[in-house]
Scaffold this active site. Sequence first.
Site, PDB file in Angstrom:
ATOM      1  N   HIS A  38      19.250 -23.796  -7.609  1.00 47.79           N
ATOM      2  CA  HIS A  38      18.460 -24.154  -8.801  1.00 47.79           C
ATOM      3  C   HIS A  38      18.670 -23.095  -9.882  1.00 47.79           C
ATOM      4  O   HIS A  38      18.768 -21.898  -9.574  1.00 47.79           O
ATOM      5  CB  HIS A  38      16.974 -24.262  -8.432  1.00 47.79           C
ATOM      6  N   GLU A  60      21.469 -30.746 -13.205  1.00 48.22           N
ATOM      7  CA  GLU A  60      20.294 -30.377 -13.985  1.00 48.22           C
ATOM      8  C   GLU A  60      20.703 -29.475 -15.152  1.00 48.22           C
ATOM      9  O   GLU A  60      20.734 -28.240 -15.001  1.00 48.22           O
ATOM     10  CB  GLU A  60      19.304 -29.604 -13.114  1.00 48.22           C
TER      11      GLU A  60
HETATM   12  P1  PGA Z   1      11.462 -30.602 -15.013  1.00 51.59           P
HETATM   13  O1  PGA Z   1      12.181 -29.674 -13.930  1.00 51.59           O
HETATM   14  O2  PGA Z   1      11.358 -31.992 -14.408  1.00 51.59           O
HETATM   15  O3  PGA Z   1      10.110 -29.970 -15.217  1.00 51.59           O
HETATM   16  O4  PGA Z   1      12.286 -30.605 -16.222  1.00 51.59           O
HETATM   17  C1  PGA Z   1      13.264 -30.147 -13.192  1.00 51.59           C
HETATM   18  C2  PGA Z   1      13.737 -29.088 -12.240  1.00 51.59           C
HETATM   19  O5  PGA Z   1      13.672 -27.894 -12.563  1.00 51.59           O
HETATM   20  O6  PGA Z   1      14.188 -29.412 -11.134  1.00 51.59           O
END
Ligand code: PGA
Length: 222
Positions: free
Chosen positions: A99, A148
């Site tokens: 992440h 992401e």
């Molecule tokens: P968010 O976060 O949905 O708050 O944008 C996504 C993530 O960090 O996995």
Amino acid sequence: MNKLFIVTNLKSNKNENEAKIWLEGFKKIKEIEGSLLEKEIVVCPSFTELSLFKSFTLENNLPVKLGAQNVSPFDEGAYTGEVNAKQIRDYSDYVLIGHSERRNNFNESQDQLSQKVEVSLKYGLTPIFCVQGSGNKIPNGIKILAYEPLFAIGSGNPDTPQNADKVAKEYLSNSNDYHILYGGSVTSDNVSSFTKMENINGVLVGGAGLDFEEFIKIIENA
Ligand code: PGA
């Protein structure tokens, strides 16, 4: 694994009392259980709440799997403060690795991420490997990727479904074994615009998952 993955990462939120409130409310998921056959729902709480989530979901027969938000790159042993894959396996099936909040705030290197993947696979945990763009290096053994983009995380400004699909397609050209999720400002209003894309197999939800009602709506709309 042809299911649609709906994963929520609760991040560093919720103490025990708050987690109990979330779980009590989330019991409503049972009302739509019949529509969940094609969906794999995964909740990733903090380590301290994993035991509560496991006993609650088992006792109440909730149709969800659990995931951890992190794992030690080391096996069991003298690594003060670390939680290892063998310990996590007692509670969860999945683990988030790579992440951006861990890469950026804790300087996790590609080597460390590969070590985490290796030790997770050794103990039967399925890593959900997060990438922030196209062209990230993917360790061996990964089956689930979450794209992401940094600008979309917690900003209320998601990527376009078309671009997310394009990135997913690029990764799939390296291995059509991958299941690719999209993450970054997913809500119940926009979730279907991502899950209907040809190359996207689910979503990774952050902030919107903190509210159990919104998370149930995301699951319904996905
Ligand atoms: P968010 O976060 O949905 O708050 O944008 C996504 C993530 O960090 O996995």
